[in-house]
Design a protein around this motif. Structure first.
Motif, PDB file in Angstrom:
ATOM      1  N   GLN A  36      48.637  42.716  42.481  1.00 24.62           N
ATOM      2  CA  GLN A  36      49.331  41.957  41.442  1.00 24.62           C
ATOM      3  C   GLN A  36      50.828  41.902  41.755  1.00 24.62           C
ATOM      4  OE1 GLN A  36      48.535  42.168  37.010  1.00 24.62           O
ATOM      5  NE2 GLN A  36      50.402  43.388  37.065  1.00 24.62           N
ATOM      6  N   HIS A  37      51.397  43.022  42.167  1.00 23.66           N
ATOM      7  CA  HIS A  37      52.818  43.099  42.509  1.00 23.66           C
ATOM      8  C   HIS A  37      53.171  42.132  43.643  1.00 23.66           C
ATOM      9  CE1 HIS A  37      56.753  44.894  43.301  1.00 23.66           C
ATOM     10  NE2 HIS A  37      56.407  45.009  44.571  1.00 23.66           N
ATOM     11  N   LEU A  38      52.233  41.920  44.562  1.00 23.47           N
ATOM     12  CA  LEU A  38      52.483  41.043  45.710  1.00 23.47           C
ATOM     13  C   LEU A  38      52.366  39.562  45.364  1.00 23.47           C
ATOM     14  CD1 LEU A  38      50.658  43.071  48.504  1.00 23.47           C
ATOM     15  CD2 LEU A  38      53.128  42.754  48.222  1.00 23.47           C
ATOM     16  N   GLY A  39      51.979  39.265  44.128  1.00 23.74           N
ATOM     17  CA  GLY A  39      52.018  37.886  43.673  1.00 23.74           C
ATOM     18  C   GLY A  39      50.715  37.120  43.695  1.00 23.74           C
ATOM     19  N   PHE A  40      49.599  37.787  43.942  1.00 24.94           N
ATOM     20  CA  PHE A  40      48.318  37.078  43.899  1.00 24.94           C
ATOM     21  C   PHE A  40      48.021  36.621  42.477  1.00 24.94           C
ATOM     22  CE2 PHE A  40      47.937  39.561  47.804  1.00 24.94           C
ATOM     23  CZ  PHE A  40      47.449  38.600  48.674  1.00 24.94           C
ATOM     24  N   GLN A  41      47.249  35.551  42.369  1.00 22.27           N
ATOM     25  CA  GLN A  41      46.983  34.948  41.059  1.00 22.27           C
ATOM     26  C   GLN A  41      45.718  35.467  40.389  1.00 22.27           C
ATOM     27  OE1 GLN A  41      47.365  30.916  43.012  1.00 22.27           O
ATOM     28  NE2 GLN A  41      48.409  30.458  41.098  1.00 22.27           N
ATOM     29  N   ALA A  42      44.836  36.065  41.168  1.00 25.00           N
ATOM     30  CA  ALA A  42      43.581  36.592  40.631  1.00 25.00           C
ATOM     31  C   ALA A  42      43.042  37.613  41.613  1.00 25.00           C
ATOM     32  CB  ALA A  42      42.574  35.470  40.417  1.00 25.00           C
ATOM     33  N   LEU A  43      42.124  38.452  41.138  1.00 29.28           N
ATOM     34  CA  LEU A  43      41.538  39.508  41.962  1.00 29.28           C
ATOM     35  C   LEU A  43      40.020  39.473  41.830  1.00 29.28           C
ATOM     36  CD1 LEU A  43      43.865  42.451  40.832  1.00 29.28           C
ATOM     37  CD2 LEU A  43      44.212  40.910  42.778  1.00 29.28           C
ATOM     38  N   ALA A  44      39.351  40.145  42.765  1.00 23.87           N
ATOM     39  CA  ALA A  44      37.903  40.306  42.665  1.00 23.87           C
ATOM     40  C   ALA A  44      37.547  41.735  43.037  1.00 23.87           C
ATOM     41  CB  ALA A  44      37.174  39.331  43.586  1.00 23.87           C
ATOM     42  N   SER A  45      36.602  42.303  42.338  1.00 22.65           N
ATOM     43  CA  SER A  45      36.149  43.644  42.708  1.00 22.65           C
ATOM     44  C   SER A  45      35.345  43.564  44.001  1.00 22.65           C
ATOM     45  CB  SER A  45      35.303  44.254  41.591  1.00 22.65           C
ATOM     46  OG  SER A  45      34.063  43.571  41.457  1.00 22.65           O
ATOM     47  N   THR A  46      35.130  44.693  44.630  1.00 21.08           N
ATOM     48  CA  THR A  46      34.327  44.774  45.843  1.00 21.08           C
ATOM     49  C   THR A  46      33.326  45.899  45.690  1.00 21.08           C
ATOM     50  OG1 THR A  46      34.394  45.538  48.165  1.00 21.08           O
ATOM     51  CG2 THR A  46      36.354  45.954  46.839  1.00 21.08           C
ATOM     52  N   SER A  47      32.051  45.581  45.801  1.00 22.07           N
ATOM     53  CA  SER A  47      31.026  46.615  45.629  1.00 22.07           C
ATOM     54  C   SER A  47      31.164  47.694  46.693  1.00 22.07           C
ATOM     55  CB  SER A  47      29.625  45.997  45.674  1.00 22.07           C
ATOM     56  OG  SER A  47      29.341  45.417  46.932  1.00 22.07           O
ATOM     57  N   SER A  48      31.428  47.292  47.937  1.00 20.64           N
ATOM     58  CA  SER A  48      31.544  48.285  49.014  1.00 20.64           C
ATOM     59  C   SER A  48      32.802  49.129  48.844  1.00 20.64           C
ATOM     60  CB  SER A  48      31.542  47.591  50.374  1.00 20.64           C
ATOM     61  OG  SER A  48      32.615  46.676  50.497  1.00 20.64           O
ATOM     62  N   GLY A  49      33.939  48.471  48.585  1.00 18.18           N
ATOM     63  CA  GLY A  49      35.181  49.208  48.440  1.00 18.18           C
ATOM     64  C   GLY A  49      35.121  50.224  47.315  1.00 18.18           C
ATOM     65  N   TYR A  50      34.545  49.826  46.193  1.00 19.70           N
ATOM     66  CA  TYR A  50      34.423  50.756  45.069  1.00 19.70           C
ATOM     67  C   TYR A  50      33.473  51.894  45.415  1.00 19.70           C
ATOM     68  CZ  TYR A  50      32.815  52.739  40.681  1.00 19.70           C
ATOM     69  OH  TYR A  50      32.457  53.627  39.699  1.00 19.70           O
ATOM     70  N   ALA A  51      32.333  51.571  46.027  1.00 18.02           N
ATOM     71  CA  ALA A  51      31.357  52.605  46.378  1.00 18.02           C
ATOM     72  C   ALA A  51      31.976  53.642  47.312  1.00 18.02           C
ATOM     73  CB  ALA A  51      30.131  51.965  47.026  1.00 18.02           C
ATOM     74  N   TRP A  52      32.687  53.169  48.343  1.00 21.34           N
ATOM     75  CA  TRP A  52      33.302  54.114  49.292  1.00 21.34           C
ATOM     76  C   TRP A  52      34.335  54.994  48.609  1.00 21.34           C
ATOM     77  CZ3 TRP A  52      34.330  49.318  52.774  1.00 21.34           C
ATOM     78  CH2 TRP A  52      33.120  48.912  53.369  1.00 21.34           C
ATOM     79  N   SER A  53      35.046  54.443  47.632  1.00 17.77           N
ATOM     80  CA  SER A  53      36.078  55.235  46.953  1.00 17.77           C
ATOM     81  C   SER A  53      35.480  56.370  46.131  1.00 17.77           C
ATOM     82  CB  SER A  53      36.938  54.333  46.053  1.00 17.77           C
ATOM     83  OG  SER A  53      36.235  53.963  44.874  1.00 17.77           O
ATOM     84  N   THR A  54      34.172  56.272  45.854  1.00 15.66           N
ATOM     85  CA  THR A  54      33.475  57.328  45.104  1.00 15.66           C
ATOM     86  C   THR A  54      32.579  58.170  46.007  1.00 15.66           C
ATOM     87  OG1 THR A  54      31.565  55.926  44.529  1.00 15.66           O
ATOM     88  CG2 THR A  54      33.474  55.870  43.040  1.00 15.66           C
TER      89      THR A  54
END
Length: 273
Positions: A36-54
């Motif tokens: 958000q700080h970098l100026g993107f207009q929208a975001l999307a979650s990532t199933s893999s990224g979230y899974a790896w973080s846990t």
């Protein structure tokens, strides 16, 4: 004041009306706020990224866990969030509908449903059932009265079925079943992308970055409306971590830290400065 959910959803739908935008994929609150700080207009979650973080593998996270994650992610930023909702965490259309209803309540602005079964012996749902699942998701969203954008994904290319004709037919059927945006992760050539853009028009096509040589400008010229990166940002972050940790474990040195982000910069972003 936090941006109201309705405003996020309206802004997200407007983004799909024309032009081309990048939808980067954070995996936690910190990565979401940095994007958000970098100026993107929208975001999307990532199933893999979230899974790896846990500490889990992709597609090994429960529906309840994902719903909690989406609630946290949506509340953490003023941007609209599109949910990677995998296959809806159910096989039957009615199960997909029930879970989609729960997902809408998390505050997301969009939600994707894929036609992958998770079973390597039969990786894709039968076409008729795949369409029924998208129609059920559409009906569930409509029943909430909320303006949540529905994305339908055809996973054939990711499972080795590189048949553009079958992928195109499925995306067209998903569009007719009520999907607002169509997505076939794995397509990468100019011919493939151009064919899909034309086949589903005027509905928007999402393209996943699968080749580092792909560019926003080139995809926009082909008529792509939105671009996502899946787990690539998470993998890039893990690469930096692994390189530094392996150097310590194997060499007893710390030179990888020379390229690390500055603590002052991160504190400035997260401190709201």
């Amino acid at each position: 004041m936090p941006v109201p959910t309705a405003a996020k959803r309206a802004a997200f739908r407007k983004l799909h009306a024309s032009g081309c935008f990048v939808l980067p994929n954070p995996w936690d609150v910190g990565s979401a706020r940095l994007l958000q700080h970098l100026g993107f207009q929208a975001l999307a979650s990532t199933s893999s990224g979230y899974a790896w973080s846990t500490g889990r593998a992709d597609n090994r996270v429960s529906c309840d866990d994902v719903l909690a994650h989406l609630t946290t992610l949506s509340a953490a930023v003023d941007l609209p969030v599109n949910a990677d909702f995998e296959g809806g965490f159910a096989d039957a259309p009615e199960g997909v509908a029930a879970n989609v209803t729960r997902a809408v309540a998390t505050g997301i602005a969009g939600l994707s449903i894929e036609n992958s079964t998770g079973d390597s012996s039969r990786p894709l749902y039968d076409d008729a059932l795949g369409v029924e699942r998208i129609a059920a998701a559409r009906a569930a969203i409509d029943a909430t009265g909320e303006d949540v954008l529905l994305v339908a994904r055809c996973e054939g290319f990711l499972w080795g079925e590189r048949d553009l004709g079958k992928t195109t037919a499925r995306l067209v059927a998903f569009a007719e079943a009520g999907a607002d945006c169509l997505y076939a992760p794995g397509v990468s050539t100019e011919a493939e992308i151009t064919a899909l853009v034309k086949a589903i028009a005027p509905k928007p096509l999402n393209v996943l970055i699968v080749q580092p040589t792909m560019t926003v400008a080139a995809l926009a010229d082909l008529g792509v409306r939105r671009i996502s990166v899946g787990g690539a940002l998470a993998r890039s972050a893990w690469a930096g971590f692994l390189n530094a940790a392996r150097e310590i474990a194997e060499e007893g040195t710390f030179t990888a830290f020379a390229g690390a982000a500055k603590g002052a910069e991160l504190n400035g972003v997260f401190g709201g400065k």
